[in-house]
Design a protein around this motif. Structure first.
Motif, PDB file in Angstrom:
ATOM      1  N   ARG A  31      36.651  28.526  19.612  1.00 11.33           N
ATOM      2  CA  ARG A  31      36.485  28.766  20.679  1.00 11.33           C
ATOM      3  C   ARG A  31      37.224  30.471  20.549  1.00 11.33           C
ATOM      4  N   GLU A  32      36.835  30.617  21.732  1.00  8.96           N
ATOM      5  CA  GLU A  32      37.134  32.220  22.564  1.00  8.96           C
ATOM      6  C   GLU A  32      37.114  32.785  23.437  1.00  8.96           C
ATOM      7  N   PHE A  33      38.184  33.906  24.164  1.00 10.75           N
ATOM      8  CA  PHE A  33      37.999  34.132  25.387  1.00 10.75           C
ATOM      9  C   PHE A  33      37.083  34.453  25.736  1.00 10.75           C
ATOM     10  N   VAL A  34      36.924  34.898  26.683  1.00 11.46           N
ATOM     11  CA  VAL A  34      36.061  35.682  27.293  1.00 11.46           C
ATOM     12  C   VAL A  34      36.484  36.322  28.512  1.00 11.46           C
ATOM     13  N   ALA A  35      36.379  35.371  29.735  1.00 12.60           N
ATOM     14  CA  ALA A  35      37.311  36.376  30.776  1.00 12.60           C
ATOM     15  C   ALA A  35      38.143  35.463  31.900  1.00 12.60           C
ATOM     16  N   ALA A  36      39.204  35.989  32.517  1.00  9.74           N
ATOM     17  CA  ALA A  36      40.163  35.437  33.324  1.00  9.74           C
ATOM     18  C   ALA A  36      40.304  35.932  34.409  1.00  9.74           C
ATOM     19  N   ILE A  37      40.335  35.344  35.778  1.00  9.13           N
ATOM     20  CA  ILE A  37      40.957  35.777  37.057  1.00  9.13           C
ATOM     21  C   ILE A  37      42.123  34.957  38.076  1.00  9.13           C
ATOM     22  N   THR A  38      42.909  35.400  38.486  1.00  7.54           N
ATOM     23  CA  THR A  38      43.404  34.985  39.324  1.00  7.54           C
ATOM     24  C   THR A  38      43.337  34.231  40.728  1.00  7.54           C
ATOM     25  N   TRP A  39      43.539  33.581  41.409  1.00  5.79           N
ATOM     26  CA  TRP A  39      42.757  32.547  42.782  1.00  5.79           C
ATOM     27  C   TRP A  39      43.591  33.645  43.603  1.00  5.79           C
ATOM     28  N   SER A  40      44.139  33.887  43.418  1.00  6.08           N
ATOM     29  CA  SER A  40      45.112  34.648  44.659  1.00  6.08           C
ATOM     30  C   SER A  40      44.917  36.224  45.013  1.00  6.08           C
ATOM     31  N   ALA A  41      45.098  37.333  43.789  1.00  5.93           N
ATOM     32  CA  ALA A  41      44.793  38.552  43.555  1.00  5.93           C
ATOM     33  C   ALA A  41      43.137  39.009  43.011  1.00  5.93           C
ATOM     34  N   GLY A  42      43.336  38.447  42.549  1.00  8.93           N
ATOM     35  CA  GLY A  42      41.403  38.892  42.114  1.00  8.93           C
ATOM     36  C   GLY A  42      41.286  39.312  40.677  1.00  8.93           C
ATOM     37  N   ALA A  43      42.928  39.386  39.964  1.00 10.57           N
ATOM     38  CA  ALA A  43      42.814  40.372  38.821  1.00 10.57           C
ATOM     39  C   ALA A  43      41.640  39.433  37.535  1.00 10.57           C
ATOM     40  N   THR A  44      41.922  40.244  37.068  1.00 12.55           N
ATOM     41  CA  THR A  44      40.922  40.242  36.397  1.00 12.55           C
ATOM     42  C   THR A  44      41.255  40.677  34.209  1.00 12.55           C
ATOM     43  N   ASP A  45      41.188  39.597  33.710  1.00 10.98           N
ATOM     44  CA  ASP A  45      41.293  40.325  32.272  1.00 10.98           C
ATOM     45  C   ASP A  45      39.645  40.654  31.599  1.00 10.98           C
ATOM     46  N   TYR A  46      39.061  40.894  30.498  1.00 15.46           N
ATOM     47  CA  TYR A  46      37.657  40.696  30.026  1.00 15.46           C
ATOM     48  C   TYR A  46      38.385  40.650  28.873  1.00 15.46           C
TER      49      TYR A  46
END
Length: 122
Positions: free
Chosen positions: A45-60
Motif C-alpha cells: 500500500r502506498e501514499f497518494v494524497a492527504a489534506i488537513t480539515w482546517s486549512a486545506g493544506a495538501t500533500d501528494y
C-alpha cells in the motif's frame, strides 16, 4: 472512533477521470488529517494524497502530482480525490484514512476505510 466510507470507484479508460469520495463520521475532531492510499495487486500500500480539515493544506505523491487533486467539504465531513489523466498503473484499491499529521507515513493514520476499486483499462 472514526468511521470512513469510500465511494466512486469503477472502471475507466486510460486518460479518463474519476472522483472518489470519503465520508467520515464519529469522533472526526480527533483526526485533523485525511489521506488517500492505494494498493495495487502484488504491491504494498502506498501514499497518494492527504489534506488537513482546517486549512486545506495538501500533500501528494510524486506519481500523481498534476493529475490528482484532493479537496474537502467540512460541512459534509467528506473528502474527495479527483483523478484525471488516469493511467493503467493507477489501477488499485483506494483507501481513505484519518490521521494525526499531514504526512505520507501510514503509521500516523489511525482509521481506515474498506477501500474502493479503481481499474484503468489501456
Amino acid at each position: 472512533q472514526v468511521q470512513l466510507l469510500e465511494s466512486g470507484g469503477g472502471l475507466v479508460q486510460a486518460g479518463g477521470s474519476l472522483r472518489l469520495s470519503c465520508a467520515a463520521s464519529g469522533r472526526t475532531f480527533s483526526s485533523p488529517v485525511m489521506g488517500w492510499f492505494r494498493q495495487a495487486p502484488g504491491k504494498e500500500r502506498e501514499f497518494v494524497a492527504a489534506i488537513t480539515w482546517s486549512a486545506g493544506a495538501t500533500d501528494y505523491a510524486d506519481s500523481v502530482k498534476g493529475r490528482f487533486s484532493m479537496s474537502r467539504d467540512n460541512a459534509k465531513n467528506t473528502v474527495y480525490l479527483q483523478m484525471n489523466s488516469l493511467k493503467p498503473e493507477d489501477t488499485a484499491v483506494y483507501y481513505c484514512a484519518a490521521g494525526r499529521v499531514l504526512t505520507s507515513s501510514q503509521r500516523t493514520y489511525d482509521y481506515w476505510g474498506q477501500g474502493t476499486q479503481v481499474t484503468v483499462s489501456s
